[in-house]
Design an enzyme around this catalytic site. Structure first.
Site, mmCIF file in Angstrom:
data_model
loop_
_atom_site.group_PDB
_atom_site.id
_atom_site.type_symbol
_atom_site.label_atom_id
_atom_site.label_comp_id
_atom_site.label_asym_id
_atom_site.label_seq_id
_atom_site.Cartn_x
_atom_site.Cartn_y
_atom_site.Cartn_z
ATOM 1 N N LYS A 13 2.411 -3.559 -2.193
ATOM 2 C CA LYS A 13 1.565 -3.493 -3.701
ATOM 3 C C LYS A 13 0.256 -3.020 -2.736
ATOM 4 O O LYS A 13 -0.439 -3.390 -2.082
ATOM 5 C CB LYS A 13 1.217 -4.954 -4.270
ATOM 6 C CG LYS A 13 0.595 -4.833 -5.199
ATOM 7 C CD LYS A 13 0.895 -6.083 -6.184
ATOM 8 C CE LYS A 13 -0.264 -6.160 -7.502
ATOM 9 N NZ LYS A 13 -1.565 -6.149 -7.086
ATOM 10 N N GLU A 64 8.435 -3.086 -3.029
ATOM 11 C CA GLU A 64 7.365 -1.823 -2.511
ATOM 12 C C GLU A 64 6.393 -2.809 -2.113
ATOM 13 O O GLU A 64 6.038 -3.776 -2.519
ATOM 14 C CB GLU A 64 7.237 -1.132 -3.762
ATOM 15 C CG GLU A 64 8.579 -0.370 -4.264
ATOM 16 C CD GLU A 64 7.930 0.455 -5.598
ATOM 17 O OE1 GLU A 64 6.917 0.319 -5.941
ATOM 18 O OE2 GLU A 64 8.902 1.053 -6.428
HETATM 19 S S1 IVH Z 1 4.236 -1.216 -10.859
HETATM 20 C C1 IVH Z 1 5.237 -1.894 -14.868
HETATM 21 N N1 IVH Z 1 4.150 -0.637 -8.099
HETATM 22 O O1 IVH Z 1 -0.577 -3.745 -9.297
HETATM 23 C C2 IVH Z 1 4.760 -2.175 -13.901
HETATM 24 N N2 IVH Z 1 2.100 -1.487 -9.449
HETATM 25 O O2 IVH Z 1 -1.404 -6.189 -10.419
HETATM 26 C C3 IVH Z 1 3.317 -1.618 -13.452
HETATM 27 N N3 IVH Z 1 -0.032 -1.828 -7.942
HETATM 28 O O3 IVH Z 1 -1.364 -2.086 -12.339
HETATM 29 C C4 IVH Z 1 2.866 -1.549 -12.016
HETATM 30 N N4 IVH Z 1 1.305 -1.232 -6.050
HETATM 31 O O4 IVH Z 1 -2.246 -0.835 -10.247
HETATM 32 C C5 IVH Z 1 3.607 -1.265 -9.308
HETATM 33 N N5 IVH Z 1 4.099 -0.332 -5.809
HETATM 34 C C6 IVH Z 1 3.373 -0.902 -6.959
HETATM 35 C C7 IVH Z 1 1.996 -1.379 -6.951
HETATM 36 C C8 IVH Z 1 1.562 -1.492 -8.238
HETATM 37 C C9 IVH Z 1 -0.102 -1.644 -6.627
HETATM 38 C C10 IVH Z 1 -0.897 -2.385 -8.829
HETATM 39 C C11 IVH Z 1 -1.106 -1.577 -10.088
HETATM 40 C C12 IVH Z 1 -0.830 -2.457 -11.252
HETATM 41 C C13 IVH Z 1 -1.089 -3.827 -10.635
HETATM 42 C C14 IVH Z 1 -0.626 -4.935 -11.398
#
Ligand code: IVH
Length: 282
Positions: free
Chosen positions: A78, A76
């Site tokens: 980020k 995905e």
């Molecule tokens: S999953 C358990 N998916 O990145 C996994 N995070 O640096 C938790 N973020 O705290 C995160 N896009 O705020 C996930 N597609 C995405 C994301 C994403 C942005 C952010 C999120 C997380 C941070 C980690």
């Protein structure tokens, strides 16, 4: 991120000199002025990687631990905003909370409602009480951010007014979310995107895999990540990360990379978490 990583390396080499381990979660979304809320399930961070080699050893580690080959991953974009946990009870939005330290965050419900068009009810929910397929309690996790067009619009207005432009959409999103006066916040439009979940009751309604979860979010009428890629094996995984890298200049949202997630929930559970990040995501 690069400086943090360098610091961690120094700390590893000279542990006696390290006073503040750099693997702790930074708290940059709290003012100390708002009511706080304890997340029902902890909000985690992500381990980072900066090369093909690191990505391949991530896959290798998982294959070794699980004793499986050709694993399925979801890749995905980020989003570069602020992590938010939104709670729906019987399909009705009751609360939006920042990550904070992962355990406790700020209640920013009023500003989230004032600045986004987030659905107040999940599709399929009953206006009063429970409905089939709708969790009694659901924590949906995602990112709140300032879209690039909205960022440009705000800065254009500031330049016209002779005010200095804002330097980064993430900082402006953070400031907007923490405005104590919701009527000031309302002048800026934030966007919400969802990619994960915390608590979900009853547990039978928990998704079995990340790709099902994204579908479920869409079925409930919630915004989800753009163009998620489902891939199998390390070569396809690396290709998908590169594809996100090429695509990102066309995104209408701020981004700082790609997120790679092992698809299957049971396998995620087997991998577990370290420090404050899951071992099944990068
Ligand atoms: S999953 C358990 N998916 O990145 C996994 N995070 O640096 C938790 N973020 O705290 C995160 N896009 O705020 C996930 N597609 C995405 C994301 C994403 C942005 C952010 C999120 C997380 C941070 C980690």
């Amino acid at each position: 991120d690069q400086l943090k990583r360098e610091l961690a390396e120094w700390e590893g080499r000279y542990p006696a000199l390290s006073t503040a381990p750099s693997d702790g979660l930074g708290v940059d979304d709290r003012t100390g002025l708002r009511p706080v809320y304890r997340h029902r399930e902890r909000m985690l961070s992500l381990a980072k990687s900066y090369s093909e080699l690191e990505l391949r050893s991530f896959d290798e580690r998982i294959r070794r631990q699980l004793g499986r080959q050709n694993l399925i991953y979801v890749v995905e974009p980020k989003y570069y905003g602020l992590a938010l946990s939104v709670t729906y009870e019987n399909g009705r939005l009751v609360r939006a909370v920042t990550r904070g330290d992962g355990e406790v965050g700020d209640d920013v419900t009023a500003n989230v409602l004032a600045t986004t068009t987030l659905p107040k009810m999940l599709r399929g929910a009953a206006p009063t009480g429970s409905a089939p397929g709708i969790p009694a309690v659901l924590e949906v996790r995602g990112e709140i951010y300032l879209g690039l067009a909205e960022f440009a619009r705000i800065n254009q207005a500031r330049r016209k007014a002779g005010e200095p432009p804002f330097s980064h959409p993430r900082n402006l999103a953070a400031g907007t979310l923490q405005q104590l006066d919701a009527s000031t916040a309302v002048a800026r439009k934030l966007t919400m995107v969802f990619y994960g979940y915390g608590d979900c009751q009853p547990a039978a309604l928990r998704p079995v895999a990340q790709q099902n979860w994204l579908q479920q979010l869409r079925a409930w009428g919630l915004p989800t990540v753009e163009n998620p890629r489902v891939v199998q094996g390390a070569d396809a995984l690396w290709a998908a990360v590169q594809a996100v890298g090429r695509e990102r200049e066309n995104y209408l949202f701020p981004t700082d990379g790609a997120v790679v997630k092992l698809d299957e929930g049971l396998l995620q559970k087997q991998m577990g978490v370290t420090h404050q990040a899951p071992r099944w995501a990068l």
